[in-house]
Motif scaffolding. Structure first.
Motif, mmCIF file in Angstrom:
data_model
loop_
_atom_site.group_PDB
_atom_site.id
_atom_site.type_symbol
_atom_site.label_atom_id
_atom_site.label_comp_id
_atom_site.label_asym_id
_atom_site.label_seq_id
_atom_site.Cartn_x
_atom_site.Cartn_y
_atom_site.Cartn_z
ATOM 1 N N PRO A 1 0.824 -1.221 0.000
ATOM 2 C CA PRO A 1 0.000 0.000 0.000
ATOM 3 C C PRO A 1 0.855 1.267 0.000
ATOM 4 C CG PRO A 1 -0.835 -1.584 1.597
ATOM 5 C CD PRO A 1 0.483 -2.121 1.121
ATOM 6 N N ILE A 2 0.330 2.316 -0.615
ATOM 7 C CA ILE A 2 1.045 3.592 -0.666
ATOM 8 C C ILE A 2 0.813 4.406 0.600
ATOM 9 C CG2 ILE A 2 1.228 5.806 -1.873
ATOM 10 C CD1 ILE A 2 0.535 4.365 -4.453
ATOM 11 N N GLU A 3 -0.399 4.350 1.131
ATOM 12 C CA GLU A 3 -0.753 5.133 2.313
ATOM 13 C C GLU A 3 0.123 4.695 3.496
ATOM 14 O OE1 GLU A 3 -2.265 6.669 5.721
ATOM 15 O OE2 GLU A 3 -2.605 4.530 5.395
ATOM 16 N N PRO A 4 0.792 5.626 4.171
ATOM 17 C CA PRO A 4 1.794 5.297 5.206
ATOM 18 C C PRO A 4 1.315 4.334 6.288
ATOM 19 C CG PRO A 4 1.921 7.623 4.692
ATOM 20 C CD PRO A 4 0.728 7.099 3.953
ATOM 21 N N ALA A 5 0.158 4.569 6.846
ATOM 22 C CA ALA A 5 -0.321 3.703 7.936
ATOM 23 C C ALA A 5 -0.597 2.291 7.429
ATOM 24 C CB ALA A 5 -1.583 4.300 8.564
ATOM 25 N N GLU A 6 -1.191 2.202 6.246
ATOM 26 C CA GLU A 6 -1.496 0.891 5.668
ATOM 27 C C GLU A 6 -0.215 0.147 5.297
ATOM 28 O OE1 GLU A 6 -4.401 -0.865 5.247
ATOM 29 O OE2 GLU A 6 -5.107 0.671 6.647
ATOM 30 N N ARG A 7 0.757 0.903 4.796
ATOM 31 C CA ARG A 7 2.035 0.286 4.434
ATOM 32 C C ARG A 7 2.746 -0.251 5.671
ATOM 33 N NH1 ARG A 7 6.645 2.925 0.625
ATOM 34 N NH2 ARG A 7 5.106 2.308 -0.906
ATOM 35 N N ALA A 8 2.768 0.533 6.730
ATOM 36 C CA ALA A 8 3.400 0.099 7.977
ATOM 37 C C ALA A 8 2.727 -1.164 8.502
ATOM 38 C CB ALA A 8 3.328 1.210 9.021
ATOM 39 N N LYS A 9 1.396 -1.198 8.427
ATOM 40 C CA LYS A 9 0.644 -2.371 8.872
ATOM 41 C C LYS A 9 1.006 -3.591 8.032
ATOM 42 C CE LYS A 9 -4.135 -4.003 9.427
ATOM 43 N NZ LYS A 9 -5.573 -3.639 9.254
ATOM 44 N N LYS A 10 1.104 -3.401 6.731
ATOM 45 C CA LYS A 10 1.432 -4.519 5.840
ATOM 46 C C LYS A 10 2.840 -5.030 6.087
ATOM 47 C CE LYS A 10 0.524 -7.342 2.432
ATOM 48 N NZ LYS A 10 -0.527 -8.377 2.539
ATOM 49 N N LEU A 11 3.789 -4.131 6.272
ATOM 50 C CA LEU A 11 5.164 -4.542 6.552
ATOM 51 C C LEU A 11 5.236 -5.401 7.815
ATOM 52 C CD1 LEU A 11 7.169 -1.303 5.698
ATOM 53 C CD2 LEU A 11 7.480 -3.549 4.621
ATOM 54 N N LEU B 1 8.802 -11.294 -0.288
ATOM 55 C CA LEU B 1 9.339 -10.416 -1.326
ATOM 56 C C LEU B 1 8.286 -9.385 -1.714
ATOM 57 C CD1 LEU B 1 10.228 -13.585 -2.001
ATOM 58 C CD2 LEU B 1 11.331 -12.502 -3.948
ATOM 59 N N PHE B 2 8.743 -8.175 -2.067
ATOM 60 C CA PHE B 2 7.829 -7.156 -2.576
ATOM 61 C C PHE B 2 8.630 -6.120 -3.353
ATOM 62 C CE2 PHE B 2 8.843 -6.590 1.897
ATOM 63 C CZ PHE B 2 9.379 -5.314 1.955
ATOM 64 N N ILE B 3 7.908 -5.310 -4.108
ATOM 65 C CA ILE B 3 8.548 -4.312 -4.960
ATOM 66 C C ILE B 3 7.905 -2.952 -4.747
ATOM 67 C CG2 ILE B 3 9.332 -5.905 -6.760
ATOM 68 C CD1 ILE B 3 6.835 -5.202 -8.352
ATOM 69 N N GLU B 4 8.517 -1.945 -5.340
ATOM 70 C CA GLU B 4 7.987 -0.593 -5.300
ATOM 71 C C GLU B 4 8.299 0.069 -6.638
ATOM 72 O OE1 GLU B 4 6.013 1.703 -4.984
ATOM 73 O OE2 GLU B 4 6.129 2.027 -2.815
ATOM 74 N N THR B 5 7.522 1.077 -6.990
ATOM 75 C CA THR B 5 7.833 1.881 -8.171
ATOM 76 C C THR B 5 9.234 2.468 -7.979
ATOM 77 O OG1 THR B 5 5.502 2.429 -8.425
ATOM 78 C CG2 THR B 5 7.102 3.841 -9.554
ATOM 79 N N PRO B 6 10.123 2.340 -8.981
ATOM 80 C CA PRO B 6 11.530 2.738 -8.794
ATOM 81 C C PRO B 6 11.750 4.117 -8.175
ATOM 82 C CG PRO B 6 11.311 1.535 -10.831
ATOM 83 C CD PRO B 6 9.919 1.696 -10.298
ATOM 84 N N TYR B 7 10.924 5.101 -8.519
ATOM 85 C CA TYR B 7 11.173 6.431 -7.959
ATOM 86 C C TYR B 7 10.762 6.543 -6.494
ATOM 87 C CZ TYR B 7 6.205 7.529 -8.770
ATOM 88 O OH TYR B 7 4.829 7.522 -8.763
ATOM 89 N N ARG B 8 10.102 5.497 -5.957
ATOM 90 C CA ARG B 8 9.743 5.505 -4.535
ATOM 91 C C ARG B 8 10.536 4.479 -3.731
ATOM 92 N NH1 ARG B 8 3.866 6.157 -6.024
ATOM 93 N NH2 ARG B 8 3.642 3.916 -5.667
ATOM 94 N N ASN C 1 13.508 4.595 -2.335
ATOM 95 C CA ASN C 1 14.160 5.098 -1.124
ATOM 96 C C ASN C 1 13.161 5.276 0.010
ATOM 97 O OD1 ASN C 1 16.708 5.126 -2.279
ATOM 98 N ND2 ASN C 1 16.542 7.254 -2.976
ATOM 99 N N LYS C 2 11.960 5.710 -0.326
ATOM 100 C CA LYS C 2 10.922 5.852 0.705
ATOM 101 C C LYS C 2 10.540 4.481 1.252
ATOM 102 C CE LYS C 2 7.832 8.068 3.162
ATOM 103 N NZ LYS C 2 7.263 6.951 3.915
ATOM 104 N N MET C 3 10.450 3.477 0.375
ATOM 105 C CA MET C 3 10.151 2.120 0.821
ATOM 106 C C MET C 3 11.227 1.628 1.783
ATOM 107 S SD MET C 3 8.530 -0.722 1.008
ATOM 108 C CE MET C 3 7.309 -0.884 -0.300
ATOM 109 N N LEU C 4 12.479 1.857 1.429
ATOM 110 C CA LEU C 4 13.581 1.426 2.287
ATOM 111 C C LEU C 4 13.492 2.104 3.661
ATOM 112 C CD1 LEU C 4 16.150 -0.125 2.785
ATOM 113 C CD2 LEU C 4 17.417 1.616 1.507
ATOM 114 N N ASP C 5 13.193 3.381 3.678
ATOM 115 C CA ASP C 5 13.036 4.090 4.950
ATOM 116 C C ASP C 5 11.911 3.467 5.783
ATOM 117 O OD1 ASP C 5 15.065 5.834 4.339
ATOM 118 O OD2 ASP C 5 13.736 7.435 3.638
ATOM 119 N N ASP C 6 10.803 3.149 5.138
ATOM 120 C CA ASP C 6 9.664 2.573 5.853
ATOM 121 C C ASP C 6 9.995 1.201 6.428
ATOM 122 O OD1 ASP C 6 8.167 4.798 5.314
ATOM 123 O OD2 ASP C 6 7.081 3.916 3.622
ATOM 124 N N ILE C 7 10.756 0.416 5.692
ATOM 125 C CA ILE C 7 11.174 -0.899 6.201
ATOM 126 C C ILE C 7 12.019 -0.730 7.461
ATOM 127 C CG2 ILE C 7 12.563 -2.954 5.723
ATOM 128 C CD1 ILE C 7 11.844 -2.551 2.735
#
Length: 234
Positions: free
Chosen positions: A145-155, A170-177, A179-185
């Motif tokens: 999910p893109i929405e921060p709270a939902e993404r945190a819950k999914k992680l 395993l999961f992926i993200e749109t390439p331009y995002r 770094n944000k995915m890595l931060d969230d992890i």
């Protein structure tokens, strides 16, 4: 050549095709005149890379994406039903794996048509191989999910599966995002959880590295606009 729907892997980037595809694939490709493709432009470019002498204008391309209806897809298979081999080409990697090509294969199977998957690079499989994680039980979850709270819950849900089921996630993200995915992890996963970052697989600048979440902090790579897969394990 046997009449069939051939699933034709393509390179994951600008890598020379000979480095990641068997010569047999070229033999199959030059015998096909009808291609079901995720992107016509990239498919034409790939075919020219494999055989510079191929007559692109003599080929027929059927576009396949999330907007293509089942009725259209079924109609695409008429040449195959008439005795002509067809090929399925994804934009990158293996068709029908995390790819709309799966819809074509499903219809071909229902119609009793022969389907032949050919050997080629899969970023999903290659990242599991290079991670050092569990290769007997793993799950590809696509985009989170893109929405921060939902993404945190999914992680946290995926991390829980790692520990409860000993299953690589395993999961992926749109390439331009990326770094944000890595931060969230790094913000949401346990310090001891292992994270593998697999980027530019089979391409120049390939990067596959596994560290704990704790050890990644302060040592993160710049993943901007780079094709990347993230893997979690214990």
């Amino acid at each position: 050549m046997e009449i069939a729907l051939y699933l034709l892997p393509v390179t994951l980037g600008d890598t020379p095709w000979e480095k990641v595809l068997p010569g047999y694939n070229k033999e199959i490709i030059v015998g096909i005149r009808h291609f079901i493709v995720e992107d016509v432009r990239s498919a034409r470019r790939f075919l020219k890379k494999v055989d510079k002498d191929i007559d692109i204008d003599a080929l027929t391309f059927y576009p396949l994406n999330k907007h293509t209806s089942p009725a259209d897809i079924s109609g695409y298979l008429k040449p195959l039903e008439g005795g002509l081999s067809m090929g399925v080409i994804s934009e990158a990697g293996c068709p029908a794996v995390a790819d709309p090509g799966a819809d074509v294969v499903a219809i071909a199977q229902r119609k009793g048509l022969k389907v032949v998957p050919l050997v080629g690079p899969s970023s999903i499989i290659l990242s599991v191989m290079g991670s050092g994680f569990n290769g007997q039980s793993f799950a590809f979850n696509g985009y989170l999910p893109i929405e921060p709270a939902e993404r945190a819950k999914k992680l946290k849900q995926l991390e829980q599966r790692v520990y409860a089921e000993h299953q690589t996630q395993l999961f992926i993200e749109t390439p331009y995002r990326n770094n944000k995915m890595l931060d969230d992890i790094l913000q949401n996963c346990r310090p001891q959880t292992k994270l593998c970052i697999a980027a530019n697989i089979t391409c120049e600048g390939e990067f596959i590295k596994t560290r704990s979440v704790k050890d990644w902090k302060g040592h993160t790579p710049d993943l901007t606009k780079i094709p990347c897969i993230f893997l979690l394990y214990q």
